[in-house]
Structures are given as structure tokens and as C-alpha cells.
Design a protein around this motif. Sequence first.
Motif, PDB file in Angstrom:
ATOM      1  N   THR A  30       0.820  -1.218   0.000  1.00  0.00           N
ATOM      2  CA  THR A  30       0.000   0.000   0.000  1.00  0.00           C
ATOM      3  C   THR A  30       0.856   1.270   0.000  1.00  0.00           C
ATOM      4  O   THR A  30       0.314   2.373   0.144  1.00  0.00           O
ATOM      5  CB  THR A  30      -0.920   0.022   1.240  1.00  0.00           C
ATOM      6  OG1 THR A  30      -0.104  -0.048   2.418  1.00  0.00           O
ATOM      7  CG2 THR A  30      -1.891  -1.149   1.224  1.00  0.00           C
ATOM      8  N   ASP A  81      -5.680   8.935  -0.075  1.00  0.00           N
ATOM      9  CA  ASP A  81      -6.070   8.088   1.059  1.00  0.00           C
ATOM     10  C   ASP A  81      -7.560   8.257   1.323  1.00  0.00           C
ATOM     11  O   ASP A  81      -8.036   9.381   1.498  1.00  0.00           O
ATOM     12  CB  ASP A  81      -5.290   8.466   2.316  1.00  0.00           C
ATOM     13  CG  ASP A  81      -3.823   8.112   2.189  1.00  0.00           C
ATOM     14  OD1 ASP A  81      -3.530   7.031   1.656  1.00  0.00           O
ATOM     15  OD2 ASP A  81      -2.966   8.919   2.607  1.00  0.00           O
ATOM     16  N   LYS A  97     -10.560   6.786   3.897  1.00  0.00           N
ATOM     17  CA  LYS A  97     -10.958   5.954   5.038  1.00  0.00           C
ATOM     18  C   LYS A  97     -12.367   5.424   4.781  1.00  0.00           C
ATOM     19  O   LYS A  97     -13.288   6.199   4.519  1.00  0.00           O
ATOM     20  CB  LYS A  97     -10.928   6.773   6.330  1.00  0.00           C
ATOM     21  CG  LYS A  97     -11.337   5.983   7.566  1.00  0.00           C
ATOM     22  CD  LYS A  97     -11.360   6.900   8.787  1.00  0.00           C
ATOM     23  CE  LYS A  97     -11.905   6.177  10.014  1.00  0.00           C
ATOM     24  NZ  LYS A  97     -12.083   7.098  11.157  1.00  0.00           N
ATOM     25  N   ASN A 133      -7.041  13.440   2.775  1.00  0.00           N
ATOM     26  CA  ASN A 133      -6.221  14.564   2.306  1.00  0.00           C
ATOM     27  C   ASN A 133      -7.052  15.821   2.054  1.00  0.00           C
ATOM     28  O   ASN A 133      -6.562  16.941   2.180  1.00  0.00           O
ATOM     29  CB  ASN A 133      -5.481  14.185   1.019  1.00  0.00           C
ATOM     30  CG  ASN A 133      -4.595  12.970   1.222  1.00  0.00           C
ATOM     31  OD1 ASN A 133      -4.109  12.738   2.322  1.00  0.00           O
ATOM     32  ND2 ASN A 133      -4.405  12.185   0.173  1.00  0.00           N
ATOM     33  N   ARG A 190      -5.159   4.416  -1.562  1.00  0.00           N
ATOM     34  CA  ARG A 190      -5.061   3.534  -0.398  1.00  0.00           C
ATOM     35  C   ARG A 190      -6.355   3.620   0.396  1.00  0.00           C
ATOM     36  O   ARG A 190      -6.837   4.713   0.701  1.00  0.00           O
ATOM     37  CB  ARG A 190      -3.888   3.946   0.495  1.00  0.00           C
ATOM     38  CG  ARG A 190      -3.727   3.033   1.704  1.00  0.00           C
ATOM     39  CD  ARG A 190      -2.493   3.362   2.506  1.00  0.00           C
ATOM     40  NE  ARG A 190      -2.527   4.704   3.063  1.00  0.00           N
ATOM     41  CZ  ARG A 190      -1.814   5.104   4.103  1.00  0.00           C
ATOM     42  NH1 ARG A 190      -0.977   4.263   4.665  1.00  0.00           N
ATOM     43  NH2 ARG A 190      -1.895   6.350   4.531  1.00  0.00           N
ATOM     44  N   LEU A 242      -8.264   2.741   3.904  1.00  0.00           N
ATOM     45  CA  LEU A 242      -8.086   2.412   5.313  1.00  0.00           C
ATOM     46  C   LEU A 242      -9.429   1.917   5.830  1.00  0.00           C
ATOM     47  O   LEU A 242     -10.382   2.683   5.945  1.00  0.00           O
ATOM     48  CB  LEU A 242      -7.625   3.647   6.092  1.00  0.00           C
ATOM     49  CG  LEU A 242      -6.352   4.315   5.546  1.00  0.00           C
ATOM     50  CD1 LEU A 242      -6.111   5.649   6.236  1.00  0.00           C
ATOM     51  CD2 LEU A 242      -5.157   3.394   5.701  1.00  0.00           C
ATOM     52  N   GLU A 298      -5.542  -2.178   5.669  1.00  0.00           N
ATOM     53  CA  GLU A 298      -5.163  -1.403   4.495  1.00  0.00           C
ATOM     54  C   GLU A 298      -5.268  -2.241   3.229  1.00  0.00           C
ATOM     55  O   GLU A 298      -4.963  -3.435   3.240  1.00  0.00           O
ATOM     56  CB  GLU A 298      -3.723  -0.896   4.620  1.00  0.00           C
ATOM     57  CG  GLU A 298      -3.513   0.161   5.667  1.00  0.00           C
ATOM     58  CD  GLU A 298      -2.070   0.644   5.674  1.00  0.00           C
ATOM     59  OE1 GLU A 298      -1.841   1.821   5.416  1.00  0.00           O
ATOM     60  OE2 GLU A 298      -1.171  -0.187   5.926  1.00  0.00           O
ATOM     61  N   TRP A 349      -5.459  -1.408  -1.440  1.00  0.00           N
ATOM     62  CA  TRP A 349      -5.317  -0.332  -2.411  1.00  0.00           C
ATOM     63  C   TRP A 349      -5.857  -0.754  -3.780  1.00  0.00           C
ATOM     64  O   TRP A 349      -6.122  -1.935  -4.031  1.00  0.00           O
ATOM     65  CB  TRP A 349      -3.858   0.083  -2.537  1.00  0.00           C
ATOM     66  CG  TRP A 349      -2.980  -0.978  -3.162  1.00  0.00           C
ATOM     67  CD1 TRP A 349      -2.437  -2.064  -2.535  1.00  0.00           C
ATOM     68  CD2 TRP A 349      -2.561  -1.064  -4.530  1.00  0.00           C
ATOM     69  NE1 TRP A 349      -1.713  -2.825  -3.415  1.00  0.00           N
ATOM     70  CE2 TRP A 349      -1.763  -2.229  -4.651  1.00  0.00           C
ATOM     71  CE3 TRP A 349      -2.780  -0.276  -5.662  1.00  0.00           C
ATOM     72  CZ2 TRP A 349      -1.194  -2.630  -5.866  1.00  0.00           C
ATOM     73  CZ3 TRP A 349      -2.209  -0.668  -6.867  1.00  0.00           C
ATOM     74  CH2 TRP A 349      -1.422  -1.825  -6.961  1.00  0.00           C
TER      75      TRP A 349
END
Length: 374
Positions: free
Chosen positions: A115, A121, A123, A137, A180, A182, A210, A212
Motif C-alpha cells: 500500500t 487516502d 478511510k 487529504n 489507499r 483504510l 489497508e 489499495w
Amino acid sequence: MRTKAMRVGLFTAALSLSQSALADWTVNMAPGVTNVSRDIYGLHMTILWICVAIGVVVFGVMFWSILAHRKSKGYKPANFHEHTWVEITWTIIPFAILVAMAIPATATLLDMYDTGEAEIDVKVTGYQWKWKYDYINEEFGYFSNLSTPKDEIYNRLEKNENYLLEVDNPLVLPVGKKVRFLMTANDVIHSWWVPALGVKKDAIPGFINETWAKIEEPGIYRGQCTELCGKDHGFMPVVVKAVPQEEYDAWVQEQIAMAEKERELASKDWSLDELMERGEQVYNTACAACHQADGSGTPPAFPALAGSPIVTEEINAHLDVVVNGVSGTAMQAFGQQLSEVDLAAVITYERNAWGNDTGDMVTPKEVLDYKNAQ
């Protein structure tokens, strides 16, 4: 003659099947739209054909031995105990086959778990029974809920081709960027699965997993929760919308502006009618699955709200149930799931819908004060 006619009839019926029906019918995996999904597909096909070859050889030798060396031809079985070369052979050949399968499988697994160097990113949090996507981000997030109409679920309308695979807010991602994910959950174990991306990962409360994906083709890709997570487990689909980078950038700016506007609504002076209108939308999205659209509930697991003392008497008690949930029951805590505006709206709606008619109005500021006082 009759048998021949039946065969012709069956053949004609098979040809008359619609092309769409044939297209929907599949027994194999699809290659997908990421390198990982294609590697998984290639690995699956390689091992499938290895197993087919082993089956052909083993069963071929077995049936040849049975037929060519049967007793009626005068053959007699050989009687011996231990044969060094036979034992070496049937040990070395399976070992070599397993090594041949393990090498590409290990390479694929290492790639799936790599990852690092992600450009975006996200979540992903599983809730009963919806998903929340937080763009870490860009500092915004939203819930993704099932949007299949109730009339289709209860057979009042014909089901469409994406029945139980539609959501109000899909996960939007750019093509050509490594993303990625989460994974976690808020209540029970869920599992986020999108076959076309080659991604399936458990979402476990208190843990972060994790995984991706790097999508190569724009499109809509659908999946589902694959962990039995409660009564509406089948009602929490996953929809990923992959778009070109320019379209994604414009969408992100739009979401940031909407998030800012949503924060500003917390300080607005709301009227009862405005809260009732918004509260009905929030209730139908977040509450109606358990308490029903008419507030009648499905006792004893999900009590009725129409005429309930909880929603007609003490406001703080009502706030406590909605914000913090009820321990030991199926009532979730919505304090972290809904904004102060949505909490105020849905509580106001519940206190004035279905004949409750309390005339009470709860403002976003009162909700915020209640949360801060805890």
C-alpha cells in the motif's frame, strides 16, 4: 421419433434465450480493471488449468488401467509392498506442482499488500447498514446509502438491473492514481468488496486494515458487503465511480464547498417547517429501515416512534437516545454519524410526525450544547 422431436425442441428453446440473459449468466471470474484484479484472474485461470490437467492425467490412467487390465482379459493384480521409485515420484511431482503455483501466488499477494506510495487516502468505515467515505487529504466525507426504491424491495415495482446495487453517494475516484483504503467499522464486522477492483477487505471495529487499487478505466463498479452483519446486510452495496482526473478535481472542489456550506448551516436560524422538511429526508435515509417510514417500528427489536413517550416527552432523553444510542439494543449512536443540523432536524421531525404533534423544535445549537455538556 418422439425422442428426436424432444431434442430438437430443447435445442430450439436454448437458441431462443435472450442475449441479455446469456450475458448475465456466468460461472467464472472477470479480469477486472486493475493490475491486481488481472493478476488474480490470471492466477485463478492458471491454477484451474493445472487442476484440470491433473484430473485428466489421474482419471485417464485410472480408467485406462481399469479397462485395459480388467480381470476378464486374464490379468492378475501385482502384489508388492513398498517401491522406492514410485514413492519418490509421487512425492516430487506434487511438490513441484505446488511450488509452481506458490511462486505466482506469492508475487500476487505481495503486490496486493503493497500500500506504499499512495496518491490518495480514503478511510472506509462500515456502519449498519451503510458505508462512510472520508477523503483524508481533502478533509471531507459522506455516507453512502442504499437508494433502491422501497417499492422494488417490496415487489410493488419491477426490479431494475441494479437492484440492491444502487447508492445515493458513490465513492468517486480518479483513474490512473494509486488509492489507499483504510478499512474499519463502527459497530460490527463488515467487508468491503468490489470484484472489478480485485479488492476485498474486512472492516473491523477498533482496527485499521489497508488495501489499495489503481483503476485504469472510467466507469461504475459495483460490489457488496460480504460479511453477514445484521438484518440489512444485503442492503449495503458498494458503488465506485471512476472518473478522469479533471472531473475528479472539479468534484473534490464541489464537495469541499458543500462541506463548508454544511458547517455554516449549524449557525442558521431554522424554522419548524425547514427542520421538518430536512428531518423527513434524514429519517428516511437513516432511521426508516428499522423504525419504518410511518414510525410504526418492528417490535420488539425496533419499537414504534409514533406515540412513543421517548419522542413525545423529555427532549433531553430523546437527544440522549439518538446521540448516544441505547446500550444492549440495536439502537445505534448517531452522534458521530449525523451533523448537528441533521440531528436537530430528525429529532424535530420525530417529535412532530405521525400524530406526535408536540410542537417541539430542536435547533442545531441545542444539539451542539448537549454534546459539549457530555
